[in-house]
Each structure stands twice: as C-alpha cells, then as structure tokens.
Design a protein around this motif. Structure first.
Motif, PDB file in Angstrom:
ATOM      1  N   TYR A  69       0.852  -1.193   0.000  1.00 43.96           N
ATOM      2  CA  TYR A  69       0.000   0.000   0.000  1.00 43.96           C
ATOM      3  C   TYR A  69       0.889   1.245   0.000  1.00 43.96           C
ATOM      4  O   TYR A  69       1.338   1.728   1.032  1.00 43.96           O
ATOM      5  CB  TYR A  69      -0.893  -0.026   1.241  1.00 43.96           C
ATOM      6  CG  TYR A  69      -2.127   0.843   1.177  1.00 43.96           C
ATOM      7  CD1 TYR A  69      -2.267   1.868   0.253  1.00 43.96           C
ATOM      8  CD2 TYR A  69      -3.173   0.643   2.083  1.00 43.96           C
ATOM      9  CE1 TYR A  69      -3.395   2.651   0.213  1.00 43.96           C
ATOM     10  CE2 TYR A  69      -4.316   1.417   2.059  1.00 43.96           C
ATOM     11  CZ  TYR A  69      -4.412   2.433   1.118  1.00 43.96           C
ATOM     12  OH  TYR A  69      -5.530   3.221   1.093  1.00 43.96           O
ATOM     13  N   ALA A  70       1.124   1.807  -1.187  1.00 40.74           N
ATOM     14  CA  ALA A  70       2.083   2.907  -1.339  1.00 40.74           C
ATOM     15  C   ALA A  70       1.685   4.173  -0.569  1.00 40.74           C
ATOM     16  O   ALA A  70       2.543   4.787   0.085  1.00 40.74           O
ATOM     17  CB  ALA A  70       2.280   3.219  -2.817  1.00 40.74           C
ATOM     18  N   PRO A  71       0.428   4.641  -0.626  1.00 38.64           N
ATOM     19  CA  PRO A  71       0.096   5.862   0.130  1.00 38.64           C
ATOM     20  C   PRO A  71       0.361   5.721   1.626  1.00 38.64           C
ATOM     21  O   PRO A  71       0.805   6.676   2.267  1.00 38.64           O
ATOM     22  CB  PRO A  71      -1.395   6.063  -0.169  1.00 38.64           C
ATOM     23  CG  PRO A  71      -1.609   5.411  -1.487  1.00 38.64           C
ATOM     24  CD  PRO A  71      -0.715   4.206  -1.462  1.00 38.64           C
ATOM     25  N   ALA A  72       0.095   4.544   2.184  1.00 40.66           N
ATOM     26  CA  ALA A  72       0.368   4.344   3.606  1.00 40.66           C
ATOM     27  C   ALA A  72       1.863   4.437   3.879  1.00 40.66           C
ATOM     28  O   ALA A  72       2.297   5.052   4.863  1.00 40.66           O
ATOM     29  CB  ALA A  72      -0.183   2.997   4.066  1.00 40.66           C
ATOM     30  N   ALA A  73       2.678   3.850   3.015  1.00 41.15           N
ATOM     31  CA  ALA A  73       4.131   3.928   3.185  1.00 41.15           C
ATOM     32  C   ALA A  73       4.615   5.366   3.078  1.00 41.15           C
ATOM     33  O   ALA A  73       5.488   5.809   3.842  1.00 41.15           O
ATOM     34  CB  ALA A  73       4.822   3.054   2.145  1.00 41.15           C
ATOM     35  N   GLY A  74       4.054   6.117   2.139  1.00 39.40           N
ATOM     36  CA  GLY A  74       4.447   7.512   1.985  1.00 39.40           C
ATOM     37  C   GLY A  74       4.132   8.343   3.217  1.00 39.40           C
ATOM     38  O   GLY A  74       4.940   9.171   3.648  1.00 39.40           O
ATOM     39  N   HIS A  75       2.966   8.115   3.797  1.00 32.26           N
ATOM     40  CA  HIS A  75       2.601   8.867   4.995  1.00 32.26           C
ATOM     41  C   HIS A  75       3.414   8.398   6.203  1.00 32.26           C
ATOM     42  O   HIS A  75       3.732   9.203   7.092  1.00 32.26           O
ATOM     43  CB  HIS A  75       1.105   8.734   5.269  1.00 32.26           C
ATOM     44  CG  HIS A  75       0.274   9.671   4.431  1.00 32.26           C
ATOM     45  ND1 HIS A  75       0.111   9.508   3.087  1.00 32.26           N
ATOM     46  CD2 HIS A  75      -0.419  10.790   4.770  1.00 32.26           C
ATOM     47  CE1 HIS A  75      -0.666  10.483   2.610  1.00 32.26           C
ATOM     48  NE2 HIS A  75      -0.990  11.281   3.622  1.00 32.26           N
ATOM     49  N   LEU A  76       3.748   7.126   6.250  1.00 34.56           N
ATOM     50  CA  LEU A  76       4.622   6.661   7.335  1.00 34.56           C
ATOM     51  C   LEU A  76       5.988   7.337   7.262  1.00 34.56           C
ATOM     52  O   LEU A  76       6.605   7.625   8.300  1.00 34.56           O
ATOM     53  CB  LEU A  76       4.771   5.142   7.271  1.00 34.56           C
ATOM     54  CG  LEU A  76       3.605   4.336   7.855  1.00 34.56           C
ATOM     55  CD1 LEU A  76       3.717   2.873   7.467  1.00 34.56           C
ATOM     56  CD2 LEU A  76       3.552   4.487   9.381  1.00 34.56           C
ATOM     57  N   ALA A  77       6.468   7.605   6.066  1.00 32.91           N
ATOM     58  CA  ALA A  77       7.726   8.335   5.922  1.00 32.91           C
ATOM     59  C   ALA A  77       7.598   9.747   6.498  1.00 32.91           C
ATOM     60  O   ALA A  77       8.540  10.264   7.105  1.00 32.91           O
ATOM     61  CB  ALA A  77       8.139   8.394   4.455  1.00 32.91           C
ATOM     62  N   GLU A  78       6.423  10.366   6.319  1.00 36.71           N
ATOM     63  CA  GLU A  78       6.194  11.683   6.919  1.00 36.71           C
ATOM     64  C   GLU A  78       6.262  11.601   8.438  1.00 36.71           C
ATOM     65  O   GLU A  78       6.842  12.483   9.103  1.00 36.71           O
ATOM     66  CB  GLU A  78       4.828  12.218   6.502  1.00 36.71           C
ATOM     67  CG  GLU A  78       4.711  12.665   5.067  1.00 36.71           C
ATOM     68  CD  GLU A  78       3.372  13.305   4.798  1.00 36.71           C
ATOM     69  OE1 GLU A  78       2.964  14.214   5.556  1.00 36.71           O
ATOM     70  OE2 GLU A  78       2.699  12.882   3.834  1.00 36.71           O
ATOM     71  N   VAL A  79       5.665  10.550   8.989  1.00 34.53           N
ATOM     72  CA  VAL A  79       5.711  10.371  10.442  1.00 34.53           C
ATOM     73  C   VAL A  79       7.149  10.178  10.903  1.00 34.53           C
ATOM     74  O   VAL A  79       7.589  10.772  11.895  1.00 34.53           O
ATOM     75  CB  VAL A  79       4.825   9.182  10.873  1.00 34.53           C
ATOM     76  CG1 VAL A  79       4.993   8.903  12.364  1.00 34.53           C
ATOM     77  CG2 VAL A  79       3.360   9.454  10.545  1.00 34.53           C
ATOM     78  N   ASP A  80       7.895   9.332  10.181  1.00 31.59           N
ATOM     79  CA  ASP A  80       9.302   9.109  10.526  1.00 31.59           C
ATOM     80  C   ASP A  80      10.068  10.424  10.571  1.00 31.59           C
ATOM     81  O   ASP A  80      10.833  10.692  11.505  1.00 31.59           O
ATOM     82  CB  ASP A  80       9.960   8.170   9.505  1.00 31.59           C
ATOM     83  CG  ASP A  80       9.444   6.746   9.591  1.00 31.59           C
ATOM     84  OD1 ASP A  80       9.022   6.332  10.675  1.00 31.59           O
ATOM     85  OD2 ASP A  80       9.470   6.055   8.552  1.00 31.59           O
ATOM     86  N   LEU A  81       9.862  11.255   9.546  1.00 32.47           N
ATOM     87  CA  LEU A  81      10.572  12.532   9.483  1.00 32.47           C
ATOM     88  C   LEU A  81      10.174  13.431  10.644  1.00 32.47           C
ATOM     89  O   LEU A  81      11.021  14.066  11.281  1.00 32.47           O
ATOM     90  CB  LEU A  81      10.283  13.221   8.150  1.00 32.47           C
ATOM     91  CG  LEU A  81      10.939  14.595   7.953  1.00 32.47           C
ATOM     92  CD1 LEU A  81      12.459  14.477   8.011  1.00 32.47           C
ATOM     93  CD2 LEU A  81      10.503  15.203   6.623  1.00 32.47           C
ATOM     94  N   SER A  82       8.879  13.481  10.931  1.00 37.59           N
ATOM     95  CA  SER A  82       8.398  14.332  12.029  1.00 37.59           C
ATOM     96  C   SER A  82       8.971  13.889  13.369  1.00 37.59           C
ATOM     97  O   SER A  82       9.176  14.715  14.265  1.00 37.59           O
ATOM     98  CB  SER A  82       6.872  14.312  12.080  1.00 37.59           C
ATOM     99  OG  SER A  82       6.320  14.848  10.898  1.00 37.59           O
ATOM    100  N   LEU A  83       9.237  12.586  13.501  1.00 33.87           N
ATOM    101  CA  LEU A  83       9.786  12.061  14.744  1.00 33.87           C
ATOM    102  C   LEU A  83      11.310  12.032  14.746  1.00 33.87           C
ATOM    103  O   LEU A  83      11.928  11.527  15.681  1.00 33.87           O
ATOM    104  CB  LEU A  83       9.228  10.653  15.001  1.00 33.87           C
ATOM    105  CG  LEU A  83       7.707  10.588  15.238  1.00 33.87           C
ATOM    106  CD1 LEU A  83       7.257   9.138  15.370  1.00 33.87           C
ATOM    107  CD2 LEU A  83       7.315  11.380  16.483  1.00 33.87           C
TER     108      LEU A  83
END
Length: 248
Positions: free
Chosen positions: A120-134
């Motif tokens: 699921y590419a959109p979920a992976a993309g948003h998880l990358a946003e979370v990673d960056l924010s953290l």
C-alpha cells in the motif's frame, strides 16, 4: 453531478445515486449535505459502506470522537474477505490522526493498513512523513526510495527531496526536487482539480516557490471549500507574508 442526473433519468436506484452524490459533495466541502444524503441512503446500503463514508466525512471535518466510533463500527460490520477496503479504512483513520497532530495514533493505523496490504504505497508515503516528524530520517529515506523507483506520483519524489534536504544531502535533494517539479507542472496542466493542492504543498514545502504555492492554493479553494483547502491557503499566506521583504 451531470452524469448522476443522466443515470437517474435512465432508472438508476436513488440510494446508489445519493451515495455517489454524497462523495462529490464531501470532496468539495459540502459536509452537511453529504452527511444528510449518506444518512438518507443508509437503509438501502450495507452498514460497512455507510459507516465508512460517514467516518471519513467526520474525519475530514476534524470530528475525531464521532469518526472514531464510526470507524470502529464500520470495522465490526465488515463481512467481506478482501483486505483492501479495511486497509483503505485504516489508512483514512491514520491520516485523520496525522492531521490532528497525534503521530503515534497515525502511525499505528497506517501500519495496520500496511499489514493488511504490504504494498500500500500511500500508507508507506505517509509513514515516511511520520518518521521525518519524529526525527528518524534514515527510516523515512528507506521507505521512500522503493516508492520513487516504482511510482510516477510526484508526492513521493517531493517527500524524498524534503527528507534529503533535512538530512543535509542537498545535491541529492535537488535532483528529486527537480523531478517532482517537472511532474507536478505536467499534472496540474492536465488535471488541475486533482493536483493543484498537492502541487501547492510541494511548492511551499520543497519547491521554494511561495508565490506559485499561494496561487495554486487559492485555485484549489475556488474548486472545493474543504477544511484542507482552507488550511492550505492559510499556510500559503503565512509563508508569503514571511517571505515578503520588509518595507520601510
């Protein structure tokens, strides 16, 4: 809407038409009208379809308590065997919590979507946003590299450019930024209704073109008066004011 009017004249079932109309109204920010149609169509739709649509509509308005209850009820009502609808529901729930600033909850639901559908590419993309924010830049890069190699969606290239810039890898970041800029220009020209808001976000965050971002944000607001559109315009105006030179 014109297509749905034609379908009605040709005998399409009214509850089906109401559900489709609700989706369009929700997309342009007419949330009250969308909820009314969904509720009206509910007796003729499956519980999962109705509850999922209501949950997402509530989520987009920031009504998290109500949305949480409806997300839970939608999960309980599901009687299918395919993982895709549940993965999509988990994804929308994760996005809701991300927009509310609750990154742990957002991550939990995005990861739930990935467990159901690992690709699921959109979920992976948003998880990358979370990673960056953290602050986990390496994890964000690791999530995004496979996406930019397999997808032509510029959202992933722009996020990778942002992550690399944060990591101080400016030369690599510029390459991905240029690739995203070219693709957004192409898509906004062909499909402005679908991509103007995403392109505005890119120019504000990565593209270093605040004026272009503001114009696209205003264009988006004309097309749909959603909560996200208003927030995008506020961000763009704030960035424009910050970038404006001081006057004597």
């Amino acid at each position: 809407m014109a297509d749905l009017d034609l379908a009605r004249r040709k005998g399409a079932a009214q509850p089906t038409l109401d559900g489709e109309r609700a989706g369009i109204l929700q997309a342009v920010g007419c949330y009250a009208e969308a909820q009314s149609l969904l509720t009206k169509a509910a007796p003729r739709q499956s519980d999962f379809t109705m509850l999922s649509a209501l949950a997402v509509c509530r989520a987009e308005q920031g009504e998290t308590d109500e949305a949480e209850r409806e997300f839970d009820e939608a999960h309980r009502s599901y009687r299918g065997v395919s993982p895709f609808l549940l993965a999509q529901l988990d994804f929308r729930r994760g996005v809701m919590w991300m927009r509310q600033g609750d990154l742990p909850a957002g991550r939990a639901w995005l990861e739930a979507a990935r467990r159901r559908v690992p690709g699921y590419a959109p979920a992976a993309g948003h998880l990358a946003e979370v990673d960056l924010s953290l602050g986990d830049v390496d994890a964000a890069v690791a999530r995004l590299h496979p996406l930019v190699e397999t997808s032509d969606d510029p959202a992933y290239t722009s996020r990778l450019a942002l992550v690399l810039r944060v990591a101080g890898r400016h030369q690599e970041a510029q390459q991905w930024r240029d690739r995203a800029a070219e693709r957004y220009d192409e898509l906004v020209l062909r499909h402005p209704e679908a991509y103007a808001d995403h392109a505005a976000d890119f120019w504000l965050m990565v593209g270093a073109n605040v004026d272009g971002g503001l114009q696209l944000a205003l264009q988006t607001l004309v097309m749909r008066q959603t909560t996200r559109s208003y927030a995008l315009v506020r961000r763009a105006r704030a960035a424009s004011n910050q970038a404006a030179p001081d006057t004597p």
